[in-house]
Scaffold this active site. Structure first.
Site, PDB file in Angstrom:
ATOM      1  N   SER A 181     -17.449  45.070  58.457  1.00  0.00           N
ATOM      2  CA  SER A 181     -17.903  46.381  58.917  1.00  0.00           C
ATOM      3  C   SER A 181     -17.747  46.592  60.410  1.00  0.00           C
ATOM      4  CB  SER A 181     -19.353  46.596  58.499  1.00  0.00           C
ATOM      5  OG  SER A 181     -20.163  45.542  58.965  1.00  0.00           O
ATOM      6  N   HIS A 209     -17.974  48.585  52.459  1.00  0.00           N
ATOM      7  CA  HIS A 209     -17.096  49.499  53.195  1.00  0.00           C
ATOM      8  C   HIS A 209     -15.756  49.722  52.492  1.00  0.00           C
ATOM      9  CE1 HIS A 209     -19.317  50.359  56.918  1.00  0.00           C
ATOM     10  NE2 HIS A 209     -19.868  49.170  56.731  1.00  0.00           N
ATOM     11  N   LYS A 240     -22.801  54.567  51.650  1.00  0.00           N
ATOM     12  CA  LYS A 240     -21.734  54.832  52.609  1.00  0.00           C
ATOM     13  C   LYS A 240     -20.820  55.924  52.057  1.00  0.00           C
ATOM     14  CE  LYS A 240     -22.517  50.686  55.121  1.00  0.00           C
ATOM     15  NZ  LYS A 240     -22.751  49.273  54.818  1.00  0.00           N
TER      16      LYS A 240
HETATM   17  C1  LIG Z   1     -23.929  48.514  54.925  1.00  0.00           C
HETATM   18  C2  LIG Z   1     -23.744  47.210  54.269  1.00  0.00           C
HETATM   19  C3  LIG Z   1     -24.686  46.716  53.384  1.00  0.00           C
HETATM   20  C4  LIG Z   1     -26.006  47.401  53.156  1.00  0.00           C
HETATM   21  O1  LIG Z   1     -25.887  48.526  52.375  1.00  0.00           O
HETATM   22  P1  LIG Z   1     -27.131  49.530  52.280  1.00  0.00           P
HETATM   23  O2  LIG Z   1     -26.900  50.269  51.024  1.00  0.00           O
HETATM   24  O3  LIG Z   1     -27.103  50.380  53.502  1.00  0.00           O
HETATM   25  O4  LIG Z   1     -28.354  48.672  52.239  1.00  0.00           O
HETATM   26  C5  LIG Z   1     -24.417  45.532  52.731  1.00  0.00           C
HETATM   27  N1  LIG Z   1     -23.268  44.856  52.966  1.00  0.00           N
HETATM   28  C6  LIG Z   1     -22.341  45.303  53.819  1.00  0.00           C
HETATM   29  C7  LIG Z   1     -21.094  44.533  54.018  1.00  0.00           C
HETATM   30  C8  LIG Z   1     -22.548  46.487  54.509  1.00  0.00           C
HETATM   31  O5  LIG Z   1     -21.620  46.934  55.369  1.00  0.00           O
END
Ligand SMILES: *Cc1c(COP(=O)(O)O)cnc(C)c1O
Length: 393
Positions: A181, A209, A240
């Site tokens: 990310s 992502h 996301k």
């Molecule tokens: C954003 C993210 C998460 C967390 O996701 P949420 O739904 O916001 O809790 C988990 N793993 C990765 C790799 C992320 O980028």
């Protein structure tokens, strides 16, 4: 001396080092433009890849579901919190991703905390990419398994660690982010898959992502590499590209069945809310109907990244719409972000501990909702601030 003095000292130290989180307040729906602390600015830092966070179809679906089913689930999934909507979403997610089964969680973070400790325990070993997301790291720690970090995206390092250690443990798990990310690079999943097969290790990828971004119509990293059936378990997020909030685990039905019995955030934290589930169902429908949003996201990313390179910025080695603008020291990154905001562009600085010390950056998140005109305005602001601060010539 009071017993909380040390906290104030730590907070002051963060401010001095440029590592203090100053949290901005958003006064508008998500979109290409936001009201930030009362000012209308161009949005370059949401994870709203496809513009679904304020999409009229998702908003309408959420409203309808509120009228029909109310707001809260009022229970954990295993007691009274599993509605017909949850079951429908899980069926549809499994079909979309081409896997046997899927299970939703309150967040991607929770999905990781549920999955890893359910798969490995004290007698086991985890091989984890050094740059994995915090929620993977915490899931690994909660499991009690031995954690061995391999060098980032380095399959030789992974295999060396497996050879040196695996025989001392009962079972092993390889876990990696799909898309990293902070840098936007992609895990070498085909090679990791081969290693997992060779050593008979469970393989888990966190596609937070990649969901809605990679693969045909946003079906994720497994689809991107054509590895269907070869990854035991995929964790994803609905927070996301899906534009809502929630997590998902997709993969073999035996693993999903096990998580219904042993996934602690599934058993001990309430279900996703009704409007969130309804909005996610509509997000899925939109993704199934057309690749238009995913295509636009990628077109925007290609354009913006090419122009940033042309301006002379170091934008790292991203292979996705995540665009890190490498600045080095955290105070410079924070100053850059403040100057951008003055120039009408909202893009947050990211420093330690989210990224290693000395690798502070501004991370630009591109979206399908940006117009060419938006991107050009953003580029102009980057050029002006970059010159003023001596980052580009
Ligand atoms: C954003 C993210 C998460 C967390 O996701 P949420 O739904 O916001 O809790 C988990 N793993 C990765 C790799 C992320 O980028």
């Amino acid at each position: 001396m009071s017993k909380t003095d040390w906290i104030q000292q730590e907070l002051d130290a963060l401010k001095e080092q440029g590592l203090y989180n100053y949290i901005r307040t958003i006064g508008s729906p998500q979109g290409a433009w936001l009201i930030v602390d009362g000012r209308r600015v161009l949005n370059f830092c949401s994870n709203n890849y496809l513009g679904l966070a304020n999409h009229p179809a998702l908003v309408a679906a959420a409203k309808r579901s509120l009228d029909e089913m109310g707001v809260g689930p009022a229970a954990v999934r295993s007691i009274a919190g599993t509605t017909t909507l949850h079951v429908e979403l899980e069926k549809r997610l499994a079909a979309f991703k081409g896997v046997e089964a899927a299970l939703t969680f309150q967040s991607g973070f929770n999905a990781n905390l549920a999955t890893i400790p359910a798969l490995v325990g004290k007698e086991d070993v985890i091989f984890s990419d050094r740059l994995n997301h915090a929620s993977i790291i915490d899931g690994c720690r909660l499991s009690g398994a031995k954690i061995i970090a391999y060098e980032h995206n380095d399959v030789h390092s992974l295999e060396e660690h497996i050879r040196a250690n695996l025989s001392q443990y009962r079972r092993g798990l390889i876990v990696t982010d799909g898309v990293f990310s902070m840098d936007g690079d992609i895990a070498p999943l085909p090679a990791i898959c081969e290693i997992a097969q060779k050593y008979d290790l469970l393989l888990m990828v966190d596609d937070a992502h990649g969901e809605g971004v990679l693969g045909r119509g946003g079906r994720g990293i497994v689809d991107h590499f054509g590895l269907h059936g070869k990854v035991d378990v995929e964790v994803g997020t609905l927070s996301k590209a899906f534009g809502v909030v929630g997590g998902v685990v997709a993969g073999k039905s035996v693993i999903v069945e096990w998580l219904r019995q042993r996934g602690r955030p599934f058993l001990f934290s309430s279900a996703m809310t009704i409007p969130d589930v309804a909005a996610c169902l509509t997000a899925l429908e939109l993704l199934e109907q057309s690749t238009e949003l995913v295509d636009r996201l990628w077109a925007n990313a290609h354009y913006f990244k090419a122009e940033m390179k042309r301006l002379g910025f170091d934008i790292g080695s991203s292979e996705t719409p995540i665009t890190p603008v490498m600045l080095g020291e955290a105070p410079l990154a924070q100053q850059f972000s403040r100057e951008l905001l003055e120039a009408g562009v909202f893009a947050m600085a990211i420093g330690y501990p989210t990224v290693p010390r000395g690798k502070a950056r501004i991370r630009v998140m591109l979206s399908a909702v940006h117009t060419r005109d938006d991107l050009d305005q953003g580029l102009e602001a980057f050029q002006t601030v970059g010159r003023k601060l001596g980052v580009i010539s």
